[in-house]
Design an enzyme around this catalytic site. Sequence first.
Site, mmCIF file in Angstrom:
data_model
loop_
_atom_site.group_PDB
_atom_site.id
_atom_site.type_symbol
_atom_site.label_atom_id
_atom_site.label_comp_id
_atom_site.label_asym_id
_atom_site.label_seq_id
_atom_site.Cartn_x
_atom_site.Cartn_y
_atom_site.Cartn_z
ATOM 1 N N LYS A 269 -9.482 7.762 2.725
ATOM 2 C CA LYS A 269 -10.089 6.449 2.442
ATOM 3 C C LYS A 269 -11.420 6.359 3.020
ATOM 4 C CE LYS A 269 -5.609 3.926 2.362
ATOM 5 N NZ LYS A 269 -4.643 5.321 2.605
ATOM 6 N N CYS B 269 0.710 -1.170 -0.050
ATOM 7 C CA CYS B 269 -0.165 0.114 -0.086
ATOM 8 C C CYS B 269 0.735 1.337 -0.053
ATOM 9 C CB CYS B 269 -0.812 -0.070 1.242
ATOM 10 S SG CYS B 269 -1.905 -1.531 1.117
ATOM 11 N N PHE C 48 1.914 -3.480 3.905
ATOM 12 C CA PHE C 48 2.422 -4.596 4.507
ATOM 13 C C PHE C 48 3.652 -5.125 4.271
ATOM 14 C CE2 PHE C 48 -2.101 -7.143 4.423
ATOM 15 C CZ PHE C 48 -2.466 -6.164 5.229
ATOM 16 N N HIS D 282 -2.324 7.773 6.194
ATOM 17 C CA HIS D 282 -2.755 6.471 5.731
ATOM 18 C C HIS D 282 -3.930 5.992 6.096
ATOM 19 C CE1 HIS D 282 -1.731 2.903 3.583
ATOM 20 N NE2 HIS D 282 -1.882 1.890 4.928
ATOM 21 N N GLU E 145 -0.464 5.011 13.669
ATOM 22 C CA GLU E 145 -0.015 6.290 12.702
ATOM 23 C C GLU E 145 -0.203 7.594 13.626
ATOM 24 O OE1 GLU E 145 -0.992 8.386 8.495
ATOM 25 O OE2 GLU E 145 -2.208 6.807 9.125
ATOM 26 N N HIS F 267 -9.871 1.979 -0.088
ATOM 27 C CA HIS F 267 -8.488 1.558 0.095
ATOM 28 C C HIS F 267 -7.889 1.180 -1.392
ATOM 29 C CE1 HIS F 267 -4.509 1.046 0.889
ATOM 30 N NE2 HIS F 267 -4.557 0.223 1.922
#
Length: 410
Positions: free
Chosen positions: A334, A162, A398, A302, A313, A339
């Site tokens: 998002k 991502c 990831f 994010h 975050e 996403h």
Amino acid sequence: MVKVAVTGLGTINSIAKSKEEFKENLKNMKIGIDHISQFDTAEHKVKIAGEVKDFDPTQYMDKKLARRYDRFLQFAIAASKEALEDSGLNLTEEWKENAAVIVASGIGGFKTLYKEFLKMEKKGPKVVSPFLIPMMISDMASGVVSIEFGIKGPNFNTVSACASSLHAIAIGTMLIRHGYVDVAIVGGTEATIDPMPIAAFANMKALSTRNDDPKGASRPFDKDRDGFVMGEGAGIIVLESEEHAKKRDANIYGYVEGFGMSGDAYHISAPDEQGLGAAKAIKLALKDANIEPERIDLANCHATSTPAGDIAETRALRNALGEHAKKVYIQGSKTLFGHALGGAAAIEFIGLILQMKEGFIHGMPNLQNPNDELLDLNIPKETVEVKTQYAIKNSFGFGGHNVSVVYKSL
């Protein structure tokens, strides 16, 4: 140091098929998440996504090419056409010899791979399309953009889940700074609203199962968040050296002032709980931009709406920005369009640029019950009319991939 300007934007996503539509729908907090229409979800735990509805690839390419391009490639061409038209570069030819194309995709042509696999299972290997490999491999987004527009400089993709498309923006910036190219066409694209990815992400409990309330499903920073919502689309940004842009009297939105990259070295899918890797990326971006944390007005996060990710975050922001973290406007886009994995950061970066240019910050319509750790942070629920100059954009993937970019608006 060579300054890197943003001169062109193009996007297609679940709330817009152009940057102008995107700007308006961000301001109005339109939500593009709904029940999946691309396949039968009867046996699936998750039945919702942020789809690009009524997409006609033949508006951007001829029918023959459209048939040979996976959906993620079609999105890349569509967004690139808009970005190049916006930049004005398509009016000349000389720049193409010294321009890079870096269009990321985290997964590539999964739709084509899955379709061809089913064909082979049913009818044998002879029916597998000879176009499967070039339709599937994730680097082909950069390839088709280069071919479509005749761009002959460095051509590759970045793959970091991502974080892929923010890595593309950072690497494009690096190439321009060091004089390898004058122009970089950067961004990302993804199209993974398909049975296998939806099932896989659902089974690892990464996706929201709020099927009865699609528009309320993506809720970053909310106590009741239960996972992300799959999206799709593309975002393409034209970067140029300031000298090259000014020489041709280009419209400049602003500048990529700095970037930072790091690795969590922690877990294949979970973030470091304290956000230490993310904080390092933010600090490196600030150092690269040569600005103090207090100069940051806005953080486009994010913010996937996963229980662990959002908290990590915000801890990273507190670590990197100190007490100033309480004054920064914090948002997660998002919540509006889902996403888009490898394409997400580029789409969100375009949204950030448009908001700063137009003087507003979109609100978080699904933030009804903020997590306790967030109560002292500045996360608007409604759109705010405010002029901002410096922003940080975060993206994490990831594998522990972290990228942050500092952007300065004019």
